[in-house]
Design an enzyme around this catalytic site. Sequence first.
Site, PDB file in Angstrom:
ATOM      1  N   SER A 145      16.733 -25.957  -2.556  1.00  0.00           N
ATOM      2  CA  SER A 145      17.470 -26.808  -2.739  1.00  0.00           C
ATOM      3  C   SER A 145      17.254 -27.060  -4.642  1.00  0.00           C
ATOM      4  O   SER A 145      16.649 -26.817  -5.054  1.00  0.00           O
ATOM      5  CB  SER A 145      17.089 -28.240  -2.575  1.00  0.00           C
ATOM      6  OG  SER A 145      17.501 -29.018  -2.911  1.00  0.00           O
ATOM      7  N   TYR A 158       9.181 -33.542  -0.368  1.00  0.00           N
ATOM      8  CA  TYR A 158      10.320 -32.665  -0.297  1.00  0.00           C
ATOM      9  C   TYR A 158      10.552 -32.081  -1.422  1.00  0.00           C
ATOM     10  O   TYR A 158      10.851 -30.731  -1.059  1.00  0.00           O
ATOM     11  CB  TYR A 158      11.464 -34.309  -0.553  1.00  0.00           C
ATOM     12  CG  TYR A 158      12.977 -32.792  -0.130  1.00  0.00           C
ATOM     13  CD1 TYR A 158      13.439 -32.586   1.258  1.00  0.00           C
ATOM     14  CD2 TYR A 158      13.868 -32.948  -1.183  1.00  0.00           C
ATOM     15  CE1 TYR A 158      14.361 -31.868   1.167  1.00  0.00           C
ATOM     16  CE2 TYR A 158      14.844 -32.088  -0.985  1.00  0.00           C
ATOM     17  CZ  TYR A 158      15.503 -31.317   0.126  1.00  0.00           C
ATOM     18  OH  TYR A 158      16.169 -30.999   0.147  1.00  0.00           O
TER      19      TYR A 158
END
Length: 268
Positions: A145, A158
């Site tokens: 990401s 995350y």
Amino acid sequence: MNAVDYRGQTTLITGASSGLGEEFARRLAERGSDLVLVARREERLVRLAAELAAAHGVAVVPVPMDLGVDRAGELLSQELDRRGLTVTSVINNAGFGTFGPLHRGDPERLRQEIAVNVGAVVGISGAFVDRLRAHGKGVLVNVASTAAYQPVPGMAVYGASKAFVLSFTEALWHESRGTGLRVLALCPGATRTEFFDVLGTDGVSGGTRVQSAGAVVRTALRTLDRRNPPPSVIPGGLNRLMALGGRLLTRRQMVTSVGRIMPSTATG
């Protein structure tokens, strides 16, 4: 190196019941790859497998599995061996995020997040990488990401998990040089998937443009088809600018800037 020929290959895709995983399945089936689709939602997997097999004449095997369990990679490898399936490419797409300050997080949910985002990626990569290198014509894609490029207050676990995936995958890229296996860390920004539904908010994209799953997967496949693919790719020019522009900031400036963008409920 020429474009990847997926005909005659079998590609394992995790998180295949929706979003990027489903999009990878559709595009690779079009290119002639047999598929092994892994996710928790069996009904969706079965429906997608039947659709793709009928549309493209490829073999598609659904394997319902929760990748948040211990030894997920080992257990998945054993299951495929039991079924007599030989995998030549892997797309490690499964993952999810949690939202809010760490002290308010559910410890079990955070454990699962680390297990799926980190443990399963390492376990599956480790379980299959020797076979992929022996085949020498496939790919190993781990989905990271743009969150990998800076700390993310309010999504601390995350962001850290995706930073791990980026570093881990780029190291595998170097370790796999000369084997014929193409390794890539795919680092999308905000993407139109179920990610924000699971997260419980869509207010953490930082105002960036939300890409379609199709655009992200097209970038990944085009990158893999290059003569000398890089270890990682960020889809979207603005995403690349924002992620790599952080290198001009000190660590204090970077985390402070991201913290200001995040909703107050994520950091208070």
